[in-house]
Structures are given as structure tokens and as C-alpha cells.
Motif scaffolding. Sequence first.
Motif, PDB file in Angstrom:
ATOM      1  N   THR A 290      14.179   0.422  -9.849  1.00 56.26           N
ATOM      2  CA  THR A 290      13.589   1.370  -8.904  1.00 56.26           C
ATOM      3  C   THR A 290      12.899   2.510  -9.629  1.00 56.26           C
ATOM      4  O   THR A 290      11.823   2.965  -9.219  1.00 56.26           O
ATOM      5  N   ALA A 291      13.493   2.967 -10.725  1.00 54.86           N
ATOM      6  CA  ALA A 291      12.880   4.049 -11.505  1.00 54.86           C
ATOM      7  C   ALA A 291      11.552   3.610 -12.117  1.00 54.86           C
ATOM      8  O   ALA A 291      10.560   4.348 -12.091  1.00 54.86           O
ATOM      9  N   ARG A 292      11.508   2.400 -12.686  1.00 54.96           N
ATOM     10  CA  ARG A 292      10.251   1.922 -13.294  1.00 54.96           C
ATOM     11  C   ARG A 292       9.174   1.756 -12.221  1.00 54.96           C
ATOM     12  O   ARG A 292       8.002   2.068 -12.458  1.00 54.96           O
ATOM     13  N   TRP A 293       9.556   1.255 -11.059  1.00 55.80           N
ATOM     14  CA  TRP A 293       8.597   1.105  -9.965  1.00 55.80           C
ATOM     15  C   TRP A 293       8.103   2.479  -9.506  1.00 55.80           C
ATOM     16  O   TRP A 293       6.914   2.668  -9.242  1.00 55.80           O
ATOM     17  N   THR A 294       9.017   3.448  -9.403  1.00 53.59           N
ATOM     18  CA  THR A 294       8.645   4.809  -9.006  1.00 53.59           C
ATOM     19  C   THR A 294       7.624   5.382  -9.977  1.00 53.59           C
ATOM     20  O   THR A 294       6.635   6.008  -9.559  1.00 53.59           O
ATOM     21  N   GLU A 295       7.832   5.169 -11.265  1.00 57.86           N
ATOM     22  CA  GLU A 295       6.871   5.648 -12.264  1.00 57.86           C
ATOM     23  C   GLU A 295       5.512   4.989 -12.086  1.00 57.86           C
ATOM     24  O   GLU A 295       4.462   5.647 -12.240  1.00 57.86           O
ATOM     25  N   SER A 296       5.505   3.696 -11.741  1.00 61.63           N
ATOM     26  CA  SER A 296       4.229   3.005 -11.556  1.00 61.63           C
ATOM     27  C   SER A 296       3.488   3.539 -10.333  1.00 61.63           C
ATOM     28  O   SER A 296       2.251   3.618 -10.344  1.00 61.63           O
ATOM     29  N   VAL A 297       4.222   3.933  -9.293  1.00 62.49           N
ATOM     30  CA  VAL A 297       3.586   4.536  -8.124  1.00 62.49           C
ATOM     31  C   VAL A 297       2.989   5.893  -8.489  1.00 62.49           C
ATOM     32  O   VAL A 297       1.853   6.216  -8.115  1.00 62.49           O
ATOM     33  N   LEU A 298       3.722   6.685  -9.237  1.00 61.49           N
ATOM     34  CA  LEU A 298       3.241   8.014  -9.624  1.00 61.49           C
ATOM     35  C   LEU A 298       2.019   7.922 -10.534  1.00 61.49           C
ATOM     36  O   LEU A 298       1.149   8.808 -10.514  1.00 61.49           O
ATOM     37  N   ARG A 299       1.920   6.860 -11.323  1.00 61.73           N
ATOM     38  CA  ARG A 299       0.746   6.658 -12.183  1.00 61.73           C
ATOM     39  C   ARG A 299      -0.450   6.158 -11.383  1.00 61.73           C
ATOM     40  O   ARG A 299      -1.579   6.187 -11.870  1.00 61.73           O
ATOM     41  N   GLY A 300      -0.212   5.660 -10.200  1.00 62.32           N
ATOM     42  CA  GLY A 300      -1.292   5.113  -9.399  1.00 62.32           C
ATOM     43  C   GLY A 300      -1.480   3.623  -9.569  1.00 62.32           C
ATOM     44  O   GLY A 300      -2.429   3.045  -9.024  1.00 62.32           O
ATOM     45  N   ASP A 301      -0.578   2.972 -10.302  1.00 62.91           N
ATOM     46  CA  ASP A 301      -0.681   1.518 -10.496  1.00 62.91           C
ATOM     47  C   ASP A 301      -0.270   0.756  -9.239  1.00 62.91           C
ATOM     48  O   ASP A 301      -0.706  -0.382  -9.031  1.00 62.91           O
ATOM     49  N   VAL A 302       0.606   1.341  -8.456  1.00 64.23           N
ATOM     50  CA  VAL A 302       1.094   0.741  -7.215  1.00 64.23           C
ATOM     51  C   VAL A 302       0.866   1.753  -6.097  1.00 64.23           C
ATOM     52  O   VAL A 302       1.126   2.954  -6.281  1.00 64.23           O
ATOM     53  N   PRO A 303       0.371   1.326  -4.931  1.00 63.70           N
ATOM     54  CA  PRO A 303       0.115   2.293  -3.855  1.00 63.70           C
ATOM     55  C   PRO A 303       1.396   2.869  -3.267  1.00 63.70           C
ATOM     56  O   PRO A 303       2.429   2.199  -3.213  1.00 63.70           O
ATOM     57  N   VAL A 304       1.300   4.108  -2.841  1.00 64.35           N
ATOM     58  CA  VAL A 304       2.421   4.735  -2.136  1.00 64.35           C
ATOM     59  C   VAL A 304       2.585   4.030  -0.792  1.00 64.35           C
ATOM     60  O   VAL A 304       1.613   3.867  -0.059  1.00 64.35           O
ATOM     61  N   PRO A 305       3.785   3.565  -0.437  1.00 65.67           N
ATOM     62  CA  PRO A 305       3.979   2.966   0.891  1.00 65.67           C
ATOM     63  C   PRO A 305       3.460   3.908   1.976  1.00 65.67           C
ATOM     64  O   PRO A 305       3.705   5.113   1.935  1.00 65.67           O
ATOM     65  N   SER A 306       2.754   3.374   2.940  1.00 59.55           N
ATOM     66  CA  SER A 306       2.062   4.211   3.931  1.00 59.55           C
ATOM     67  C   SER A 306       3.017   5.119   4.698  1.00 59.55           C
ATOM     68  O   SER A 306       2.678   6.275   4.992  1.00 59.55           O
ATOM     69  N   ALA A 307       4.206   4.617   5.034  1.00 58.66           N
ATOM     70  CA  ALA A 307       5.152   5.445   5.783  1.00 58.66           C
ATOM     71  C   ALA A 307       5.613   6.641   4.951  1.00 58.66           C
ATOM     72  O   ALA A 307       5.786   7.747   5.474  1.00 58.66           O
ATOM     73  N   VAL A 308       5.796   6.430   3.650  1.00 59.66           N
ATOM     74  CA  VAL A 308       6.206   7.525   2.769  1.00 59.66           C
ATOM     75  C   VAL A 308       5.055   8.505   2.594  1.00 59.66           C
ATOM     76  O   VAL A 308       5.254   9.728   2.601  1.00 59.66           O
ATOM     77  N   ALA A 309       3.834   7.993   2.441  1.00 57.24           N
ATOM     78  CA  ALA A 309       2.666   8.867   2.302  1.00 57.24           C
ATOM     79  C   ALA A 309       2.510   9.748   3.534  1.00 57.24           C
ATOM     80  O   ALA A 309       2.195  10.948   3.432  1.00 57.24           O
ATOM     81  N   ARG A 310       2.741   9.167   4.702  1.00 51.67           N
ATOM     82  CA  ARG A 310       2.647   9.934   5.940  1.00 51.67           C
ATOM     83  C   ARG A 310       3.744  10.981   6.009  1.00 51.67           C
ATOM     84  O   ARG A 310       3.519  12.104   6.484  1.00 51.67           O
TER      85      ARG A 310
END
Length: 323
Positions: A290-310
Motif C-alpha cells: 500500500t505504501a509503494r502504491w501510495t508513492e506511485s499515486v503521489l508521483r503521478g504514475d497512478v491516478p488518484v481514485p476519483s472518490a478520494v480526489a473528490r
Amino acid sequence: MTDSAAPTFTCARYIKEIGRGPHGARALSHDDAYALYEAMLDGRVPELELGAVLLAYRVKGETSAELAAMLSAAHRSFEPLHVQDGREHARPVSIPSYNGARKTPNLVPLLSLLLAREGVPVLVHGVTDDPGRVTSAEIFTELGIPHAASHDEIEDSLASRRLAFAPITVLAPKLARLLALRRRMGVRNSTHTLVKLLQPFAEPGLRLVNYTHPQYRESLTGLFSEHPDAASGGALLARGTEGEAVADTRRQVQVDWFHAGRAETLISPERSQPDALPVELPEALDAASTARWTESVLRGDVPVPSAVARQVEAIADVVRRPA
């Protein structure tokens, strides 16, 4: 454990009222609920009576008035935090994290880091471990974000990085003692609800409050509507994701903002669409993945889930409005 230096609190008459079962029990007055919970926090209730009170409320449930009284006692049991406003004078946000995850990824650390990146000071408080669940504390450790060991460290971390994780044992040790009784007794108690309602800041701060069972939505709505002091600083109420106050990536739930004695729906519920694109989430639920995935989201490699972005957008908007 009872504090031997303090006078013992006699609570037979309180147990007589709340211990009559789901149909015969009666709610305590505000003053009685406050006095009883204050004595519990101070360790003045003997173990036998303490167990009886905890189980009585487990069966009866707390009314909104009892919750308001207990919450007032809880707030007086620890030192509030002083936090500087974030960029554009954003008020601080408190995110309770006491459940962890076992069926879906725990996205509380992602939510907090996205808010901090927006300049919003964020305090995540909770337990450090929970057998069978992945806690936010464990994910923060994998992300290299230390657990605060004192109130000074909480305030320093909020000032320097706009983010702090505080174990409940550090933030509010008296509440932590009652919370820990779950493992000894096998069931949750009123404190598990109260820690999710804490307003830990000296200045007005926004709280994210979540519920799992529908009946808690009713009692929490009553709490914030009928007892404005309980919503001091504002509270966002929504159904949680496995008991955590982060948006559910599978569906959009309703989010209500309680403030200044009124309620406002910020986000309306939406049914999941069968043709919606799948949300990219961690392949495994463990803390490291989960931590590695979180880092990839923060880098912009993976999109922020829309519900979380909202959710981030709604929170960032609220904390920049006048308190």
C-alpha cells in the motif's frame, strides 16, 4: 485499573439506570454521563463496576446527549494541540484511524498526504497495530513518516511537513487506556466511538467523522445537530470504508458538513455504474504494498481514485472557509 490516589467513584446508581438491557435501560442526564465518564478516564471506577458500565453501554447504546457529555469529558482529559494555519489560511484537519483494513486497501495515508500537499495541516491519530488488519500507522512507517512521541513532536511535524501521525497513547493516554480494554473484554466500548469524534486542536479544526452501521448515522447526526459544541470547528460525516474516514473507491457516499448549528450536504450519494472504468488499486493489502502504491499515486504514475480526489477537493474547500 483504579487510581489508588484518587477517591473511588461509586456508580451503582448509574449502572442501575443503564444496565437494565436494551428495552428497560434509561439514559443518564448530561451531568451524570459527564461525571461517570470523567471518573472512568481518571481511573476512579473499580474494575468490576467499570466492566459493568462498559457492557451496559455496549448493549444500550449511547444517546446523543450522553455522547455529548462523554465527549466533553474526553476533551478535558488531554492537552489540545496548537497548529498554525496552512497555506491560504487552511484550518487543520483531524482524521481518526482506529479500524485499519482487511478487505480493501487502507487509503487514509494517501488522503492525508494529498491534503498536506494542498497546504492543509493534517493530524491522523489512531492505534499503531490491530491484529488481522493493516493500520495507517504501519503504512506511515513504510512511507518513512515517523510516529510522534510527544505533543511537541505532533506540533512540530504539523508545522514542518503539514502532516503528523499521533498514536492515541501519545495524544490522549487516558482515552487510550479505556480503548485498550477491548482486547481484554472482547468487545468495543463507548471510547471507540468517542476517539472518532475528538476535536484535538485548540483552534477550530475540521474533523472527519465516519460511521459503519446506519444507527450510528442517526445518533451522530443528533449529536452534531442538537449539541453545537460537539461540532466545534466543523465535522464532515460520512459512511466509512471499513470504519476508516476515507472515501470508498467502490461507490460515492453522502458527505454532510455540520457547522455553526446547521448541516449541509457537500457530496450526494451515487450508485456505482456497471460500465465505470476499474479503479487502479494496490495489488496486495499489506502495508508495504500500500505504501509503494501510495508513492506511485503521489508521483503521478497512478491516478488518484476519483472518490478520494473528490473528498480532497471538498475538504480543502471547507477548511479555507471562515470557521
